[in-house]
Design an enzyme around this catalytic site. Structure first.
Site, PDB file in Angstrom:
ATOM      1  N   PRO A 155      50.890  42.329  20.405  1.00  0.00           N
ATOM      2  CA  PRO A 155      51.574  41.126  19.907  1.00  0.00           C
ATOM      3  C   PRO A 155      51.304  40.820  18.448  1.00  0.00           C
ATOM      4  O   PRO A 155      50.273  41.190  17.892  1.00  0.00           O
ATOM      5  CB  PRO A 155      51.012  40.016  20.808  1.00  0.00           C
ATOM      6  CG  PRO A 155      49.673  40.515  21.244  1.00  0.00           C
ATOM      7  CD  PRO A 155      49.812  42.006  21.355  1.00  0.00           C
ATOM      8  N   ASP A 156      52.277  40.131  17.873  1.00  0.00           N
ATOM      9  CA  ASP A 156      52.159  39.611  16.510  1.00  0.00           C
ATOM     10  C   ASP A 156      51.478  38.253  16.606  1.00  0.00           C
ATOM     11  O   ASP A 156      52.085  37.285  17.047  1.00  0.00           O
ATOM     12  CB  ASP A 156      53.567  39.502  15.913  1.00  0.00           C
ATOM     13  CG  ASP A 156      53.654  38.551  14.744  1.00  0.00           C
ATOM     14  OD1 ASP A 156      52.605  38.247  14.158  1.00  0.00           O
ATOM     15  OD2 ASP A 156      54.768  38.105  14.424  1.00  0.00           O
ATOM     16  N   PHE A 157      50.208  38.171  16.204  1.00  0.00           N
ATOM     17  CA  PHE A 157      49.470  36.940  16.440  1.00  0.00           C
ATOM     18  C   PHE A 157      49.930  35.792  15.558  1.00  0.00           C
ATOM     19  O   PHE A 157      49.624  34.633  15.823  1.00  0.00           O
ATOM     20  CB  PHE A 157      47.954  37.164  16.275  1.00  0.00           C
ATOM     21  CG  PHE A 157      47.484  37.256  14.851  1.00  0.00           C
ATOM     22  CD1 PHE A 157      47.086  36.121  14.166  1.00  0.00           C
ATOM     23  CD2 PHE A 157      47.414  38.476  14.200  1.00  0.00           C
ATOM     24  CE1 PHE A 157      46.632  36.205  12.864  1.00  0.00           C
ATOM     25  CE2 PHE A 157      46.974  38.564  12.905  1.00  0.00           C
ATOM     26  CZ  PHE A 157      46.580  37.424  12.227  1.00  0.00           C
ATOM     27  N   ARG A 158      50.698  36.080  14.482  1.00  0.00           N
ATOM     28  CA  ARG A 158      51.140  35.014  13.596  1.00  0.00           C
ATOM     29  C   ARG A 158      52.381  34.291  14.085  1.00  0.00           C
ATOM     30  O   ARG A 158      52.681  33.205  13.649  1.00  0.00           O
ATOM     31  CB  ARG A 158      51.452  35.598  12.213  1.00  0.00           C
ATOM     32  CG  ARG A 158      50.225  35.840  11.356  1.00  0.00           C
ATOM     33  CD  ARG A 158      50.646  36.326   9.994  1.00  0.00           C
ATOM     34  NE  ARG A 158      49.502  36.543   9.134  1.00  0.00           N
ATOM     35  CZ  ARG A 158      49.463  37.458   8.184  1.00  0.00           C
ATOM     36  NH1 ARG A 158      50.489  38.233   7.983  1.00  0.00           N
ATOM     37  NH2 ARG A 158      48.398  37.584   7.438  1.00  0.00           N
ATOM     38  N   ASN A 194      45.934  50.292  11.364  1.00  0.00           N
ATOM     39  CA  ASN A 194      45.833  49.620  12.648  1.00  0.00           C
ATOM     40  C   ASN A 194      44.410  49.680  13.203  1.00  0.00           C
ATOM     41  O   ASN A 194      43.676  50.638  12.956  1.00  0.00           O
ATOM     42  CB  ASN A 194      46.827  50.228  13.637  1.00  0.00           C
ATOM     43  CG  ASN A 194      48.256  50.124  13.131  1.00  0.00           C
ATOM     44  OD1 ASN A 194      48.617  49.159  12.466  1.00  0.00           O
ATOM     45  ND2 ASN A 194      49.076  51.126  13.431  1.00  0.00           N
ATOM     46  N   ASP A 248      43.752  49.304  16.585  1.00  0.00           N
ATOM     47  CA  ASP A 248      43.892  49.374  18.036  1.00  0.00           C
ATOM     48  C   ASP A 248      43.358  50.648  18.675  1.00  0.00           C
ATOM     49  O   ASP A 248      43.344  50.767  19.891  1.00  0.00           O
ATOM     50  CB  ASP A 248      45.362  49.196  18.423  1.00  0.00           C
ATOM     51  CG  ASP A 248      46.300  50.057  17.578  1.00  0.00           C
ATOM     52  OD1 ASP A 248      45.980  51.242  17.373  1.00  0.00           O
ATOM     53  OD2 ASP A 248      47.326  49.531  17.114  1.00  0.00           O
ATOM     54  N   HIS A 258      41.180  50.021   8.026  1.00  0.00           N
ATOM     55  CA  HIS A 258      40.739  48.644   8.249  1.00  0.00           C
ATOM     56  C   HIS A 258      39.757  48.536   9.402  1.00  0.00           C
ATOM     57  O   HIS A 258      39.569  47.462   9.970  1.00  0.00           O
ATOM     58  CB  HIS A 258      41.952  47.738   8.500  1.00  0.00           C
ATOM     59  CG  HIS A 258      42.869  47.642   7.316  1.00  0.00           C
ATOM     60  ND1 HIS A 258      44.185  47.247   7.413  1.00  0.00           N
ATOM     61  CD2 HIS A 258      42.657  47.901   6.008  1.00  0.00           C
ATOM     62  CE1 HIS A 258      44.746  47.269   6.209  1.00  0.00           C
ATOM     63  NE2 HIS A 258      43.831  47.663   5.340  1.00  0.00           N
ATOM     64  N   THR A 265      55.167  50.977   7.981  1.00  0.00           N
ATOM     65  CA  THR A 265      54.419  50.131   7.055  1.00  0.00           C
ATOM     66  C   THR A 265      55.288  49.755   5.871  1.00  0.00           C
ATOM     67  O   THR A 265      56.110  50.556   5.414  1.00  0.00           O
ATOM     68  CB  THR A 265      53.136  50.834   6.555  1.00  0.00           C
ATOM     69  OG1 THR A 265      52.549  50.060   5.511  1.00  0.00           O
ATOM     70  CG2 THR A 265      53.422  52.239   6.053  1.00  0.00           C
ATOM     71  N   ASN A 282      61.041  54.322   8.533  1.00  0.00           N
ATOM     72  CA  ASN A 282      60.862  52.877   8.508  1.00  0.00           C
ATOM     73  C   ASN A 282      62.205  52.206   8.728  1.00  0.00           C
ATOM     74  O   ASN A 282      63.252  52.834   8.582  1.00  0.00           O
ATOM     75  CB  ASN A 282      60.309  52.451   7.139  1.00  0.00           C
ATOM     76  CG  ASN A 282      59.249  51.381   7.231  1.00  0.00           C
ATOM     77  OD1 ASN A 282      58.492  51.336   8.190  1.00  0.00           O
ATOM     78  ND2 ASN A 282      59.188  50.522   6.240  1.00  0.00           N
TER      79      ASN A 282
END
Length: 392
Positions: free
Chosen positions: A63-66, A137, A139, A156, A229, A253
């Site tokens: 999910p997109d947490f924003r 990512n 994940d 990251h 990206t 993309n």
């Protein structure tokens, strides 16, 4: 006029007055997937680097947490965050780690399956072509897809290891996960400090392995594949300029990205008069990988690999192109959508100018099932907002 505006104006003036640069000869037979496939089949292609962003994560159902439209974002409102990004601030975490661990339960490895794109990269590794994958990512889906640790650079960080933020004692992913899903804050058994997965938060440096591997890998690269990206988060985005001047670069993309800018003078170039090596394939990452695999003669092998490997994973099911691709027997390359419901490349998928023709799949097929086109465009399965699933 502020300093940066003056600097940009000076650079524009210098560029306008500069002598036209003599471009290297074309590095590809055509600037489309067919040109890339032809290059990959040649003896010139031995060291492929892949760069990935959040487009691969959202395609897996992460999910997109924003987004205010997701229950995930709604659940975090009780913590009165100044902004969703605060969850990934190291100072905020030191004072209040609970919101991060609330989010972590939704994002933790084991809840999601790798996508067709992940298994395409795995196939590159199996065939001895993959030099490294650099991902934004967190994940660990690359590892779940069967790629070895030495092939993966997580720019990251990730959930794969964790450390106490005070004494730096190391803890395993399973140990932290057990605490998190028991609604406990993982505490160090040595000093009682908070234990945090090795995800790069705002205010922290990128992993040393990112910097050391970057210096070693990119000069050797003879094909760079970029997927999912928007190439706006640095220093990751700047990696595209570290390959040699003659190295072909493919961007899969939903929208163009990575053009030259103040921060990156060696950006991707797609204009006909200046382009001699870059390819933009506008598509969903999974569809793009299936088309490229078909042109390489790997489509059946990729579909079988996805089916086999996903059958071994016990996680909650989520609709994906990988599932669609495995829903029916593999078919020969066709000029339109094949029997699996996923469009694949064919000999007539390029127009007379050598640019990619529109995908034969219906337009609405570009959005993952269960997500509206509007929502898909907002978080961009192509990765137009990769910050949503991994902090810069």
């Amino acid at each position: 006029m502020d300093f940066f505006e003056q600097l940009r104006a000076m650079m524009s003036l210098e560029s306008a007055n500069a002598e036209p640069r003599e471009l290297p000869p074309p590095q590809l037979d055509s600037f489309d997937l067919k040109g890339i496939a032809t290059f990959m089949k040649s003896d010139k292609c031995k060291n492929v680097i892949v760069m990935t962003g959040a487009g691969l994560s959202t395609a897996a159902g992460i999910p997109d947490f924003r987004s205010p439209n997701t229950g995930l974002y709604h659940n975090l409102q009780k913590y009165n965050l100044d902004a969703p990004e605060s969850i990934f601030s190291i100072e905020f975490f030191k004072n209040n780690p609970k919101p991060f661990y609330e989010l972590a339960k939704e994002l933790y490895p084991g809840n999601f399956k790798p996508t067709t794109s992940h298994y395409f990269i795995r196939l590159l590794a199996d065939k001895g072509l993959l030099q490294r994958i650099y991902t934004q990512n967190i994940d660990t889906l690359e590892r779940m897809a069967g790629m070895s640790d030495d092939k993966v650079v997580e720019a990251h960080g990730s959930f794969s290891t964790a450390h106490c933020i005070m004494c730096k004692e190391e803890y395993s992913q399973d140990w932290v996960k057990e605490k998190v899903f028991a609604d406990e804050i993982p505490k160090c058994t040595v000093c009682e400090g908070c234990v945090k997965p090795d995800i790069v938060f705002f205010g922290e440096s990128l992993p040393e392995r990112f910097h050391s591997s970057m210096m070693e890998d990119f000069p050797k690269c003879d094909l760079l594949i970029i997927m999912g990206t928007s190439l706006v988060v640095h220093p990751f985005a700047g990696l595209i300029g570290r390959v040699s001047e003659t190295c072909p670069r493919l961007l899969i993309n939903r929208e163009k990205a990575g053009g030259s800018s103040f921060f990156n003078s060696n950006g991707l170039v797609f204009t006909e008069e200046e382009n001699y090596r870059d390819v933009f394939h506008q598509d969903d990452c999974d569809l793009g990988c299936l088309k490229l695999a078909a042109l390489m003669g790997w489509k059946d092998e990729l579909v079988d690999l996805v089916k086999l490997e996903q059958s071994k994973l016990s996680v909650r099911e989520r609709p994906s192109y990988a599932a669609q691709a495995c829903a029916a027997p593999a078919a020969p390359i066709a000029s339109s959508a094949d029997t699996s419901g996923v469009a694949v490349a064919s000999d007539d998928t390029t127009d007379s100018k050598g640019t990619d023709a529109e995908a034969s799949a219906p337009k609405q097929q570009l959005a993952p099932e269960g997500k509206s086109e509007e929502a898909a465009g907002a978080d961009s399965t192509s990765g137009s907002k990769e910050e949503e699933t991994s902090p810069p």
